[in-house]
Design a protein around this motif. Sequence first.
Motif, PDB file in Angstrom:
ATOM      1  N   MET A  99       0.756  -1.425   0.093  1.00  0.00           N
ATOM      2  CA  MET A  99       0.085   0.006   0.015  1.00  0.00           C
ATOM      3  C   MET A  99       0.879   1.205   0.012  1.00  0.00           C
ATOM      4  N   LYS A 100       2.195   1.063   0.392  1.00  0.00           N
ATOM      5  CA  LYS A 100       3.073   2.213   0.490  1.00  0.00           C
ATOM      6  C   LYS A 100       3.684   2.337  -1.104  1.00  0.00           C
ATOM      7  N   VAL A 101       2.848   2.554  -1.879  1.00  0.00           N
ATOM      8  CA  VAL A 101       3.433   2.533  -3.253  1.00  0.00           C
ATOM      9  C   VAL A 101       4.702   3.460  -3.534  1.00  0.00           C
ATOM     10  N   PHE A 102       4.473   4.875  -2.861  1.00  0.00           N
ATOM     11  CA  PHE A 102       5.532   5.768  -2.992  1.00  0.00           C
ATOM     12  C   PHE A 102       6.537   5.579  -2.048  1.00  0.00           C
ATOM     13  N   GLN A 103       6.626   4.512  -1.283  1.00  0.00           N
ATOM     14  CA  GLN A 103       7.793   4.287  -0.398  1.00  0.00           C
ATOM     15  C   GLN A 103       8.404   5.270   0.420  1.00  0.00           C
ATOM     16  N   ASN A 104       7.648   6.319   0.772  1.00  0.00           N
ATOM     17  CA  ASN A 104       8.268   7.467   1.744  1.00  0.00           C
ATOM     18  C   ASN A 104       9.028   8.395   0.894  1.00  0.00           C
ATOM     19  N   LYS A 105       9.095   8.254  -0.755  1.00  0.00           N
ATOM     20  CA  LYS A 105       9.814   8.991  -1.270  1.00  0.00           C
ATOM     21  C   LYS A 105       9.364  10.551  -1.671  1.00  0.00           C
ATOM     22  N   PRO A 106      10.218  11.567  -1.781  1.00  0.00           N
ATOM     23  CA  PRO A 106       9.724  13.099  -1.909  1.00  0.00           C
ATOM     24  C   PRO A 106       9.098  12.904  -3.364  1.00  0.00           C
ATOM     25  N   VAL A 107       8.009  13.521  -3.460  1.00  0.00           N
ATOM     26  CA  VAL A 107       6.944  13.509  -4.721  1.00  0.00           C
ATOM     27  C   VAL A 107       6.748  14.870  -5.057  1.00  0.00           C
ATOM     28  N   ALA A 124      -5.974  17.337  -6.937  1.00  0.00           N
ATOM     29  CA  ALA A 124      -6.340  17.576  -5.553  1.00  0.00           C
ATOM     30  C   ALA A 124      -6.670  16.256  -4.898  1.00  0.00           C
ATOM     31  N   ALA A 125      -7.339  15.286  -5.773  1.00  0.00           N
ATOM     32  CA  ALA A 125      -7.292  14.014  -5.361  1.00  0.00           C
ATOM     33  C   ALA A 125      -6.109  13.296  -5.164  1.00  0.00           C
ATOM     34  N   ALA A 126      -5.245  13.518  -5.923  1.00  0.00           N
ATOM     35  CA  ALA A 126      -3.987  12.952  -5.499  1.00  0.00           C
ATOM     36  C   ALA A 126      -3.290  13.298  -4.277  1.00  0.00           C
ATOM     37  N   GLN A 127      -3.511  14.737  -4.177  1.00  0.00           N
ATOM     38  CA  GLN A 127      -2.813  15.200  -2.907  1.00  0.00           C
ATOM     39  C   GLN A 127      -3.669  14.653  -1.741  1.00  0.00           C
ATOM     40  N   GLY A 128      -4.744  14.638  -1.890  1.00  0.00           N
ATOM     41  CA  GLY A 128      -5.663  14.077  -0.586  1.00  0.00           C
ATOM     42  C   GLY A 128      -5.241  12.623  -0.236  1.00  0.00           C
ATOM     43  N   SER A 129      -5.125  11.854  -1.170  1.00  0.00           N
ATOM     44  CA  SER A 129      -4.828  10.414  -0.919  1.00  0.00           C
ATOM     45  C   SER A 129      -3.287  10.022  -0.705  1.00  0.00           C
ATOM     46  N   ALA A 130      -2.463  11.062  -1.084  1.00  0.00           N
ATOM     47  CA  ALA A 130      -1.059  10.701  -0.920  1.00  0.00           C
ATOM     48  C   ALA A 130      -0.484  10.283   0.543  1.00  0.00           C
ATOM     49  N   PRO A 131      -1.105  10.697   1.620  1.00  0.00           N
ATOM     50  CA  PRO A 131      -0.618  10.254   2.892  1.00  0.00           C
ATOM     51  C   PRO A 131      -0.578   8.732   2.951  1.00  0.00           C
ATOM     52  N   TYR A 132      -1.883   8.134   2.616  1.00  0.00           N
ATOM     53  CA  TYR A 132      -2.214   6.684   2.600  1.00  0.00           C
ATOM     54  C   TYR A 132      -1.485   5.829   1.737  1.00  0.00           C
ATOM     55  N   PHE A 133      -0.641   6.456   0.851  1.00  0.00           N
ATOM     56  CA  PHE A 133       0.350   5.744  -0.199  1.00  0.00           C
ATOM     57  C   PHE A 133       1.715   5.981   0.170  1.00  0.00           C
ATOM     58  N   ALA A 134       2.058   6.716   1.162  1.00  0.00           N
ATOM     59  CA  ALA A 134       3.471   6.868   1.748  1.00  0.00           C
ATOM     60  C   ALA A 134       4.154   7.835   0.411  1.00  0.00           C
ATOM     61  N   ALA A 135       3.447   8.965   0.123  1.00  0.00           N
ATOM     62  CA  ALA A 135       4.300   9.987  -0.652  1.00  0.00           C
ATOM     63  C   ALA A 135       4.657  11.234   0.188  1.00  0.00           C
ATOM     64  N   ASP A 136       5.731  11.473   0.176  1.00  0.00           N
ATOM     65  CA  ASP A 136       5.928  12.673   0.888  1.00  0.00           C
ATOM     66  C   ASP A 136       6.087  13.692  -0.092  1.00  0.00           C
ATOM     67  N   VAL A 137       4.648  14.398  -0.104  1.00  0.00           N
ATOM     68  CA  VAL A 137       4.620  15.432  -1.217  1.00  0.00           C
ATOM     69  C   VAL A 137       5.349  16.825  -0.676  1.00  0.00           C
ATOM     70  N   LYS A 138       6.307  16.979  -1.656  1.00  0.00           N
ATOM     71  CA  LYS A 138       6.800  18.457  -1.547  1.00  0.00           C
ATOM     72  C   LYS A 138       6.058  19.525  -2.032  1.00  0.00           C
ATOM     73  N   GLY A 139       5.269  19.426  -2.891  1.00  0.00           N
ATOM     74  CA  GLY A 139       4.335  20.528  -3.406  1.00  0.00           C
ATOM     75  C   GLY A 139       3.676  19.934  -4.744  1.00  0.00           C
ATOM     76  N   ALA A 140       2.596  20.728  -5.025  1.00  0.00           N
ATOM     77  CA  ALA A 140       1.822  20.310  -6.083  1.00  0.00           C
ATOM     78  C   ALA A 140       1.352  21.607  -6.784  1.00  0.00           C
ATOM     79  N   LEU A 141       1.269  21.531  -8.013  1.00  0.00           N
ATOM     80  CA  LEU A 141       1.197  22.600  -9.019  1.00  0.00           C
ATOM     81  C   LEU A 141       0.485  22.244 -10.465  1.00  0.00           C
ATOM     82  N   SER A 142      -0.533  23.093 -10.606  1.00  0.00           N
ATOM     83  CA  SER A 142      -1.262  22.942 -12.031  1.00  0.00           C
ATOM     84  C   SER A 142      -0.689  23.795 -13.199  1.00  0.00           C
ATOM     85  N   LEU A 143      -0.607  23.330 -14.149  1.00  0.00           N
ATOM     86  CA  LEU A 143      -0.324  24.191 -15.385  1.00  0.00           C
ATOM     87  C   LEU A 143      -1.473  24.221 -16.310  1.00  0.00           C
TER      88      LEU A 143
END
Length: 173
Positions: A99-107, A124-143
């Motif tokens: 379940m920790k797909v992102f393995q605590n990596k910075p994303v 927004a959905a990806a950011q919201g679910s990121a903690p459940y899948f071990a993503a250390d989200v450093k930031g999110a940005l839309s173009l």
Amino acid sequence: MKVTAFGTSNSVNSINKKLALYAAQQISNADVTLLDIHDFEMPIFSEARENETGIPSLAHDFYQAINEADAIVISFAEYNGSYTSAYKNLFDWTSRIDMKVFQNKPVIMLSTSPGPGGAQSVLAAAQGSAPYFAADVKGALSLPNFFDNFDSEASVVTDETFNQKLNEIISTL
């Protein structure tokens, strides 16, 4: 730093793959691996199929690619306000490995679209679910308006505000 980048569309001309590669290339001294999720197409996930045949080797390959990275850059394509079916299926299979797909990596999470929304709903959905899948989200940005803000010949984002915000996110790696 080993950076794995990918867009979540399996389109041959994926604008999200172009954006992910651009962003990854802005990271100083990065050794960038660009994944094409078209190369990870598998049968549609179901528990019954998993019980019959096990987890496909391509899901293990994707999980290993994440494992080998020091950082991940993802650009989310939005289909009907949500994830693409290609990405969702790949993600569902991979989450069966761990379940920790992102393995605590910075994303770094990005999104783009041809229109003014810039795929912000799926981001927004990806950011919201990121903690459940071990993503250390450093930031999110839309173009938004990809074709107005990306020079395809030079493969660069021309929107200076976006570039400034991207560099701020990159500085946290």
